[in-house]
Design a protein around this motif. Structure first.
Motif, PDB file in Angstrom:
ATOM      1  N   UNK A  14       0.773  -1.159  -0.004  1.00 14.18           N
ATOM      2  CA  UNK A  14      -0.107  -0.040  -0.002  1.00 14.18           C
ATOM      3  C   UNK A  14       0.842   1.205   0.039  1.00 14.18           C
ATOM      4  N   UNK A  15       2.040   1.110   0.730  1.00 15.22           N
ATOM      5  CA  UNK A  15       2.997   2.467   0.469  1.00 15.22           C
ATOM      6  C   UNK A  15       3.227   2.816  -0.982  1.00 15.22           C
ATOM      7  N   UNK A  16       3.388   1.953  -1.851  1.00 19.35           N
ATOM      8  CA  UNK A  16       3.654   2.329  -3.228  1.00 19.35           C
ATOM      9  C   UNK A  16       2.539   2.943  -3.854  1.00 19.35           C
ATOM     10  N   UNK A  17       1.121   2.436  -3.416  1.00 19.14           N
ATOM     11  CA  UNK A  17      -0.097   3.171  -3.777  1.00 19.14           C
ATOM     12  C   UNK A  17      -0.084   4.345  -3.363  1.00 19.14           C
ATOM     13  N   UNK A  18       0.169   4.717  -1.952  1.00 20.37           N
ATOM     14  CA  UNK A  18      -0.126   5.965  -1.220  1.00 20.37           C
ATOM     15  C   UNK A  18       0.677   6.943  -2.165  1.00 20.37           C
ATOM     16  N   UNK A  19       1.757   6.822  -2.551  1.00 22.24           N
ATOM     17  CA  UNK A  19       2.886   7.853  -3.317  1.00 22.24           C
ATOM     18  C   UNK A  19       1.693   8.627  -4.401  1.00 22.24           C
ATOM     19  N   UNK A  20       1.542   7.831  -5.367  1.00 20.34           N
ATOM     20  CA  UNK A  20       0.839   8.621  -6.474  1.00 20.34           C
ATOM     21  C   UNK A  20      -0.568   8.889  -6.298  1.00 20.34           C
ATOM     22  N   UNK A  21      -1.236   8.235  -5.192  1.00 19.53           N
ATOM     23  CA  UNK A  21      -2.734   8.501  -4.971  1.00 19.53           C
ATOM     24  C   UNK A  21      -2.796   9.806  -4.356  1.00 19.53           C
ATOM     25  N   UNK A  22      -1.900  10.169  -3.180  1.00 20.05           N
ATOM     26  CA  UNK A  22      -1.920  11.278  -2.366  1.00 20.05           C
ATOM     27  C   UNK A  22      -1.216  12.428  -2.933  1.00 20.05           C
ATOM     28  N   UNK A  23      -0.252  12.272  -3.855  1.00 24.14           N
ATOM     29  CA  UNK A  23       0.262  13.097  -4.927  1.00 24.14           C
ATOM     30  C   UNK A  23      -0.806  13.724  -5.902  1.00 24.14           C
ATOM     31  N   UNK A  24      -1.690  12.591  -6.394  1.00 20.48           N
ATOM     32  CA  UNK A  24      -2.516  13.068  -7.244  1.00 20.48           C
ATOM     33  C   UNK A  24      -3.651  14.056  -6.524  1.00 20.48           C
ATOM     34  N   UNK A  25      -4.001  13.561  -5.140  1.00 21.81           N
ATOM     35  CA  UNK A  25      -4.837  14.104  -4.120  1.00 21.81           C
ATOM     36  C   UNK A  25      -4.396  15.786  -4.107  1.00 21.81           C
ATOM     37  N   UNK A  26      -3.231  15.822  -3.740  1.00 22.24           N
ATOM     38  CA  UNK A  26      -2.469  17.224  -3.485  1.00 22.24           C
ATOM     39  C   UNK A  26      -2.840  18.075  -4.820  1.00 22.24           C
ATOM     40  N   UNK A  27      -2.519  17.594  -5.923  1.00 24.52           N
ATOM     41  CA  UNK A  27      -2.727  18.287  -6.988  1.00 24.52           C
ATOM     42  C   UNK A  27      -4.204  18.562  -7.295  1.00 24.52           C
ATOM     43  N   UNK A  28      -4.906  17.948  -6.921  1.00 27.31           N
ATOM     44  CA  UNK A  28      -6.471  18.076  -7.165  1.00 27.31           C
ATOM     45  C   UNK A  28      -6.978  19.317  -6.216  1.00 27.31           C
ATOM     46  N   UNK A  29      -6.249  19.156  -5.112  1.00 31.71           N
ATOM     47  CA  UNK A  29      -6.755  20.219  -4.073  1.00 31.71           C
ATOM     48  C   UNK A  29      -6.019  21.668  -4.649  1.00 31.71           C
ATOM     49  N   UNK A  30      -4.917  21.392  -5.184  1.00 34.32           N
ATOM     50  CA  UNK A  30      -4.222  22.771  -5.402  1.00 34.32           C
ATOM     51  C   UNK A  30      -5.171  23.279  -6.723  1.00 34.32           C
ATOM     52  N   UNK A  31      -5.692  22.472  -7.595  1.00 36.87           N
ATOM     53  CA  UNK A  31      -6.562  23.059  -8.751  1.00 36.87           C
ATOM     54  C   UNK A  31      -7.641  23.425  -8.078  1.00 36.87           C
ATOM     55  N   UNK A  32      -8.331  22.741  -7.093  1.00 39.71           N
ATOM     56  CA  UNK A  32      -9.621  23.353  -6.522  1.00 39.71           C
ATOM     57  C   UNK A  32      -9.630  24.591  -5.770  1.00 39.71           C
ATOM     58  N   UNK A  33      -8.184  24.765  -5.139  1.00 37.35           N
ATOM     59  CA  UNK A  33      -7.796  25.940  -4.357  1.00 37.35           C
ATOM     60  C   UNK A  33      -7.941  27.246  -5.629  1.00 37.35           C
ATOM     61  N   UNK A  34      -7.304  26.868  -6.548  1.00 40.30           N
ATOM     62  CA  UNK A  34      -7.019  28.000  -7.641  1.00 40.30           C
ATOM     63  C   UNK A  34      -8.399  28.360  -8.279  1.00 40.30           C
ATOM     64  N   UNK A  35      -9.105  27.499  -8.352  1.00 37.29           N
ATOM     65  CA  UNK A  35     -10.664  27.683  -9.097  1.00 37.29           C
ATOM     66  C   UNK A  35     -11.337  28.586  -7.678  1.00 37.29           C
ATOM     67  N   UNK A  36     -11.096  28.055  -6.639  1.00 43.09           N
ATOM     68  CA  UNK A  36     -12.108  28.880  -5.557  1.00 43.09           C
ATOM     69  C   UNK A  36     -11.416  30.364  -5.280  1.00 43.09           C
ATOM     70  N   UNK A  37     -10.205  30.278  -5.444  1.00 43.40           N
ATOM     71  CA  UNK A  37      -9.610  31.851  -5.437  1.00 43.40           C
ATOM     72  C   UNK A  37      -9.880  32.780  -6.444  1.00 43.40           C
ATOM     73  N   UNK A  38      -9.886  31.995  -7.792  1.00 39.97           N
ATOM     74  CA  UNK A  38     -10.403  32.806  -8.868  1.00 39.97           C
ATOM     75  C   UNK A  38     -11.831  33.213  -8.791  1.00 39.97           C
ATOM     76  N   UNK A  39     -12.743  32.100  -8.387  1.00 40.40           N
ATOM     77  CA  UNK A  39     -14.106  32.677  -8.023  1.00 40.40           C
ATOM     78  C   UNK A  39     -14.450  33.419  -7.242  1.00 40.40           C
ATOM     79  N   UNK A  40     -13.522  33.675  -5.932  1.00 39.33           N
ATOM     80  CA  UNK A  40     -13.589  34.598  -4.841  1.00 39.33           C
ATOM     81  C   UNK A  40     -13.158  36.012  -5.338  1.00 39.33           C
TER      82      UNK A  40
END
Length: 187
Positions: free
Chosen positions: A151-177
């Motif tokens: 599962x550690x090998x899976x955690x690396x890409x899964x949480x990296x992608x989750x971090x990228x998704x949160x960054x994209x959502x953060x940029x969208x919310x910042x732009x909308x605000x």
């Protein structure tokens, strides 16, 4: 103000996030004990008093915080990884609560959401980095590529992608605000 369907869903999600957060915080207490019990190979003997087993297990979990450092390097690294990941997960859940609160208030496009999603992204990246460190440790410890199938090998890409998704959502919310603030200023 009339409650819209998004706010109804947000109420349900808030309850689920609260339950997950409470379970996460409770599980953090049991991490060293579970790591130590994982190493035990003998089955537990039956007890005459039905309350004896839970009392003994609770004592083992409480004392395991002290014993984990004497159990060896692998058990200590596993416990530290799980505790660190659990704390980061608690922060992610807390930030999710904050986002849901703004939705319940009817103010989804606020800078507060952008900040919360940035914090969640940071925690997701930290979990991915910790999983990578533990994966490298396991590769060296075992001297083979078998840890790549854990599962550690899976955690690396899964949480990296989750971090990228949160960054994209953060940029969208910042732009909308920013757009909402600009729109509010126009007459």
């Amino acid at each position: 103000m009339k409650t819209v369907s998004v706010q109804k869903i947000a109420k349900i999600l808030t309850a689920l996030v609260n339950i997950s957060l409470i379970c996460n915080l409770l599980a953090l207490f049991f991490v060293p004990g579970l790591v130590l019990i994982k190493g035990l190979q003998e089955p537990m003997a039956p007890y005459e008093n039905p309350l004896e087993l839970p009392a003994r297990l609770l004592a083992v979990f409480a004392l395991s915080w002290r014993w984990i450092w004497q159990a060896g390097a692998f058990a200590a690294v596993l416990a530290v990884f799980l505790l660190f990941s659990g704390c980061c997960t608690a922060v992610v859940l807390w930030q999710g609560r904050r986002v849901l609160k703004t939705i319940l208030r009817g103010e989804p496009f606020s800078m507060e959401n952008a900040v919360s999603l940035n914090r969640a992204a940071l925690c997701a990246f930290l979990i991915a980095a910790a999983a990578l460190i533990r994966l490298l440790f396991s590769l060296v410890w075992y001297g083979s590529i078998r840890p790549l199938l854990t599962y550690n090998a899976l955690f690396v890409p899964i949480f990296a992608m989750a971090g990228l998704l949160c960054l994209v959502m953060s940029a969208l919310f910042r732009q909308a605000a920013e757009l909402k603030a600009e729109n509010d200023l126009t007459i």
